[in-house]
Scaffold this motif. Structure first.
Motif, PDB file in Angstrom:
ATOM      1  N   TYR A  64       0.829  -1.213   0.000  1.00  0.00           N
ATOM      2  CA  TYR A  64       0.000   0.000   0.000  1.00  0.00           C
ATOM      3  C   TYR A  64       0.860   1.258   0.000  1.00  0.00           C
ATOM      4  O   TYR A  64       0.522   2.256  -0.643  1.00  0.00           O
ATOM      5  CB  TYR A  64      -0.969  -0.006   1.180  1.00  0.00           C
ATOM      6  N   GLU A 121      -6.620   4.364   1.755  1.00  0.00           N
ATOM      7  CA  GLU A 121      -7.842   3.822   2.355  1.00  0.00           C
ATOM      8  C   GLU A 121      -7.648   2.351   2.734  1.00  0.00           C
ATOM      9  O   GLU A 121      -8.041   1.926   3.821  1.00  0.00           O
ATOM     10  CB  GLU A 121      -9.006   3.953   1.375  1.00  0.00           C
ATOM     11  N   HIS A 122      -7.038   1.600   1.839  1.00  0.00           N
ATOM     12  CA  HIS A 122      -6.774   0.190   2.135  1.00  0.00           C
ATOM     13  C   HIS A 122      -5.840   0.055   3.335  1.00  0.00           C
ATOM     14  O   HIS A 122      -6.039  -0.803   4.192  1.00  0.00           O
ATOM     15  CB  HIS A 122      -6.165  -0.519   0.923  1.00  0.00           C
ATOM     16  N   TYR A 123      -4.830   0.915   3.387  1.00  0.00           N
ATOM     17  CA  TYR A 123      -3.889   0.897   4.514  1.00  0.00           C
ATOM     18  C   TYR A 123      -4.628   1.168   5.830  1.00  0.00           C
ATOM     19  O   TYR A 123      -4.433   0.479   6.818  1.00  0.00           O
ATOM     20  CB  TYR A 123      -2.775   1.920   4.297  1.00  0.00           C
ATOM     21  N   ARG A 124      -5.466   2.181   5.831  1.00  0.00           N
ATOM     22  CA  ARG A 124      -6.199   2.538   7.054  1.00  0.00           C
ATOM     23  C   ARG A 124      -7.132   1.420   7.517  1.00  0.00           C
ATOM     24  O   ARG A 124      -7.444   1.306   8.696  1.00  0.00           O
ATOM     25  CB  ARG A 124      -6.966   3.835   6.841  1.00  0.00           C
ATOM     26  N   ASN A 125      -7.593   0.591   6.585  1.00  0.00           N
ATOM     27  CA  ASN A 125      -8.491  -0.512   6.929  1.00  0.00           C
ATOM     28  C   ASN A 125      -7.763  -1.731   7.509  1.00  0.00           C
ATOM     29  O   ASN A 125      -8.418  -2.666   7.960  1.00  0.00           O
ATOM     30  CB  ASN A 125      -9.308  -0.940   5.707  1.00  0.00           C
ATOM     31  N   LEU A 126      -6.448  -1.719   7.513  1.00  0.00           N
ATOM     32  CA  LEU A 126      -5.695  -2.822   8.105  1.00  0.00           C
ATOM     33  C   LEU A 126      -5.883  -2.814   9.620  1.00  0.00           C
ATOM     34  O   LEU A 126      -6.039  -1.760  10.243  1.00  0.00           O
ATOM     35  CB  LEU A 126      -4.206  -2.697   7.776  1.00  0.00           C
ATOM     36  N   GLU A 127      -5.830  -3.988  10.217  1.00  0.00           N
ATOM     37  CA  GLU A 127      -5.988  -4.099  11.669  1.00  0.00           C
ATOM     38  C   GLU A 127      -4.804  -3.481  12.413  1.00  0.00           C
ATOM     39  O   GLU A 127      -4.967  -2.877  13.468  1.00  0.00           O
ATOM     40  CB  GLU A 127      -6.142  -5.570  12.070  1.00  0.00           C
ATOM     41  N   HIS A 147      -0.984  -1.206  11.943  1.00  0.00           N
ATOM     42  CA  HIS A 147      -0.305  -0.251  11.063  1.00  0.00           C
ATOM     43  C   HIS A 147       1.180  -0.151  11.378  1.00  0.00           C
ATOM     44  O   HIS A 147       1.631  -0.578  12.444  1.00  0.00           O
ATOM     45  CB  HIS A 147      -0.968   1.130  11.186  1.00  0.00           C
TER      46      HIS A 147
END
Length: 151
Positions: free
Chosen positions: A97, A110-116, A118
């Motif tokens: 990402y 957006e995909h990064y932020r949706n990861l459990e 970081h």
């Protein structure tokens, strides 16, 4: 040089065909170290078996390493050999990402932020660094990624 693989013609002299090698040369799969041939019939099988009669010079694959310099760089190729991360970070996805965001992919953040988990959760233990077959300094890179995404 002979390479046992069927497909397109390569640029070296001789009459050996091996389309699989093109993926290595183009950098499509920089982590590929093995080329597996496909066999369409008896002629292909005989051609592949002729490899065993090749001279040591014809079996020298070192020229391939010179064709894909990016494969020698210490960089993440998202292979996940670095896993498991003690804090649960999906290191391959985090890197993917980040790389996509750097080239302008607007959905990457957006995909990064949706990861459990970081990059900012990295404890710098170095577990991933010691397991990376490409020599990527992931624990160092996590700091840059966290700064980029703010997480």
């Amino acid at each position: 040089m002979r390479i046992p693989c069927i497909g397109i013609r390569f640029f070296v002299t001789g009459d050996r065909s091996f389309g699989c090698a093109e993926a290595i040369v183009t950098g499509d799969r920089p982590g590929v170290l093995t080329v597996l041939p496909g066999v369409r019939g008896e002629a292909d099988l005989r051609d592949l078996l002729s490899y065993f009669d090749a001279t040591p010079e014809e079996r020298d694959y070192s020229v391939l390493a010179d064709m894909a310099p990016q494969s020698r760089e210490a960089r993440c190729v998202y292979c996940n050999h670095c896993q498991p991360c003690p804090t649960g970070i999906q290191i391959g996805l985090v890197n993917k990402y980040y790389d996509l965001a750097l080239v302008g992919d607007e959905l990457a953040a957006e995909h990064y932020r949706n990861l459990e988990h970081h990059a900012g959760e990295c404890i710098g233990c170095g577990h991933c660094d010691s397991r990376c077959p490409f020599g990527a300094a992931q624990s160092e890179r996590m700091g840059r990624i966290a700064e980029h995404f703010g997480l």
